[in-house]
Scaffold this motif. Sequence first.
Motif, short mmCIF file in Angstrom:
data_model
loop_
_atom_site.label_atom_id
_atom_site.label_comp_id
_atom_site.label_asym_id
_atom_site.label_seq_id
_atom_site.Cartn_x
_atom_site.Cartn_y
_atom_site.Cartn_z
N ALA A 174 10.01 17.06 41.69
CA ALA A 174 9.97 16.24 42.90
C ALA A 174 8.59 16.32 43.55
O ALA A 174 8.07 15.33 44.06
N ASP A 175 8.01 17.53 43.54
CA ASP A 175 6.66 17.75 44.05
C ASP A 175 6.15 19.06 43.47
O ASP A 175 6.78 19.63 42.57
N ASP A 176 5.03 19.57 43.96
CA ASP A 176 4.41 20.76 43.37
C ASP A 176 5.24 22.03 43.53
O ASP A 176 5.03 23.00 42.82
N ARG A 177 6.19 22.02 44.47
CA ARG A 177 6.98 23.24 44.71
C ARG A 177 8.46 23.07 44.44
O ARG A 177 9.19 24.06 44.38
N THR A 178 8.93 21.83 44.26
CA THR A 178 10.37 21.59 44.12
C THR A 178 10.69 20.99 42.76
O THR A 178 10.06 20.01 42.34
N GLY A 179 11.66 21.58 42.07
CA GLY A 179 12.07 21.06 40.77
C GLY A 179 13.56 21.25 40.55
O GLY A 179 14.22 22.02 41.27
N TYR A 180 14.07 20.54 39.55
CA TYR A 180 15.49 20.59 39.21
C TYR A 180 15.60 20.88 37.72
O TYR A 180 15.18 20.07 36.89
N LEU A 181 16.17 22.03 37.39
CA LEU A 181 16.26 22.47 36.00
C LEU A 181 17.64 22.13 35.45
O LEU A 181 18.66 22.59 35.99
N LEU A 229 8.91 18.57 31.02
CA LEU A 229 8.59 18.07 32.36
C LEU A 229 8.95 16.60 32.50
O LEU A 229 8.63 15.79 31.64
N LYS A 230 9.60 16.29 33.62
CA LYS A 230 9.98 14.91 33.92
C LYS A 230 9.65 14.66 35.39
O LYS A 230 10.09 15.41 36.26
N TYR A 231 8.90 13.60 35.64
CA TYR A 231 8.41 13.32 36.97
C TYR A 231 9.29 12.28 37.65
O TYR A 231 9.40 11.14 37.18
N LEU A 232 9.87 12.67 38.78
CA LEU A 232 10.79 11.77 39.46
C LEU A 232 10.08 10.56 40.06
O LEU A 232 10.74 9.56 40.40
N ALA A 264 20.39 10.12 39.15
CA ALA A 264 21.14 10.82 40.20
C ALA A 264 20.18 11.52 41.16
O ALA A 264 20.33 11.43 42.39
N LEU A 265 19.19 12.21 40.61
CA LEU A 265 18.21 12.90 41.46
C LEU A 265 17.41 11.91 42.30
O LEU A 265 17.11 12.17 43.47
N LYS A 266 17.06 10.77 41.71
CA LYS A 266 16.35 9.74 42.47
C LYS A 266 17.19 9.26 43.65
O LYS A 266 16.66 8.89 44.71
N ASP A 267 18.52 9.27 43.46
CA ASP A 267 19.43 8.82 44.51
C ASP A 267 19.81 9.93 45.48
O ASP A 267 20.62 9.72 46.38
N GLY A 268 19.26 11.14 45.27
CA GLY A 268 19.52 12.24 46.19
C GLY A 268 20.72 13.10 45.84
O GLY A 268 21.15 13.92 46.65
N THR A 269 21.25 12.96 44.61
CA THR A 269 22.41 13.75 44.18
C THR A 269 22.00 14.73 43.08
O THR A 269 21.31 14.34 42.14
N VAL A 270 22.42 15.98 43.22
CA VAL A 270 22.14 16.99 42.19
C VAL A 270 23.37 17.10 41.29
O VAL A 270 24.42 17.58 41.72
#
Length: 306
Positions: A174-181, A229-232, A264-270
Motif C-alpha cells: 500500500a505504501d513504504d510501511r504498509t503491506g498485506y501478506l 511484490l504487488k503494488y496496489l 478486495a484490498l483496493k476496495d478496503g477489505t482484507v
Amino acid sequence: MTGTRTATGLSNLEGHSDFDITWPWTRPGGLRAGTTAVLRVKDEAPSLPFVLPPLLRACDHVLVVDNGSTDGTPDVAAETAAKAGLADKLTQATYPFSVARAGAEHLAQHELSVHSLAYFYNWCFAQVGTRYSWKWDGDMVLTTEGEVSIADLGWQVGDVQSIIRVPRHGLYLADDRTGYLDLGLRNAEEWGFPIGPDFIYTKAYEWEIRTTPEGVRSIGLPQGMCVELKYLDGDEFAHWTDPESFATSFRNKRKRREWEVFNALKDGTVPEGVVELRAPSGTHIVDYVTHEWLPRAPRPLQVGPR
C-alpha cells in the motif's frame, strides 16, 4: 520466412538472425559449473533494489533481460548491483520485440515467432553459461532463509538433474510501511532447472512451459522463502490478455486468487488468509517482511490450501 528447429537451436519466423537461438550446451566448451538466475523484466525499477541484492549473493550469476522498459529498469539494475558490490555477477541483455501476453494472445502466436512467450524464454535461457538456472521474476524477493537456501542448493544439486519448487507469497504494497501478506494460498512453482536439451520451453495453452523428463528428482523448499511484490497503485495484470478469464479457468487458480485479493484490498477489505503488516519507522515494509517478520514467524509456516 520460416522458423526452423535443429539440434543446435532455433531460428525465428521473422528472420531476425541476430535473435536466432543457439543452445548453450552445443557451444564450444559447453557449460560451466554454477547457477544463473534469469530475470525477464519490463518496468521493474521499483522492485529490483529489493530483488537483486539477495539473488546476486545467492547465485553465481544473474542475467537481466529487459523487454521494453520505460522506467529506467536497466539503469536501476546496474546501480543496485554496483551498490551491493556485486556488479561482476550481473549481465544485462535487451530483447526488443513485443511479446504476446499470457492467455488468448499467447495462444494465437506461433511458437517460433520472436513475439512468442516460448521463443522469448528459450532465447533468454540460451544466454546462460552455467549448468543450472533459476527462472526468476523481477518482483520476487528472497527472505533471509530463502537466500541461504538458494545459495546452498547451488552446490547441492551438482550434476544431478533436479527440479526445485520455490514457495512464494504475494506481498501487496500500500505504501513504504504498509503491506498485506497473502498466506491463504499454498503456491510452490518449479523455478530451478538444469540447462540442457531436456529442459527447454514450449507453448502451452495459456503460457509457456518448461519440458521436464519423467523421473527427474523434485525438491520442494519450505514455506517462507520468497515474496512476490504487488503494488496496489499499479496494474498488476497488464501481462495478461484478459484478467477476467481467471474466474473461468481451472489452470488459473493462483491468478484467480491474486485477482480476488488485489481487488478486495483496493476496495478496503482484507480477505481471509491475508495478514496486514506495518513496518517500524525507518524500515521499508519489504525489508521488514523478508528480514524480520517471515524469518521470525513460527515454523512450519501456516499457509492455506493449494
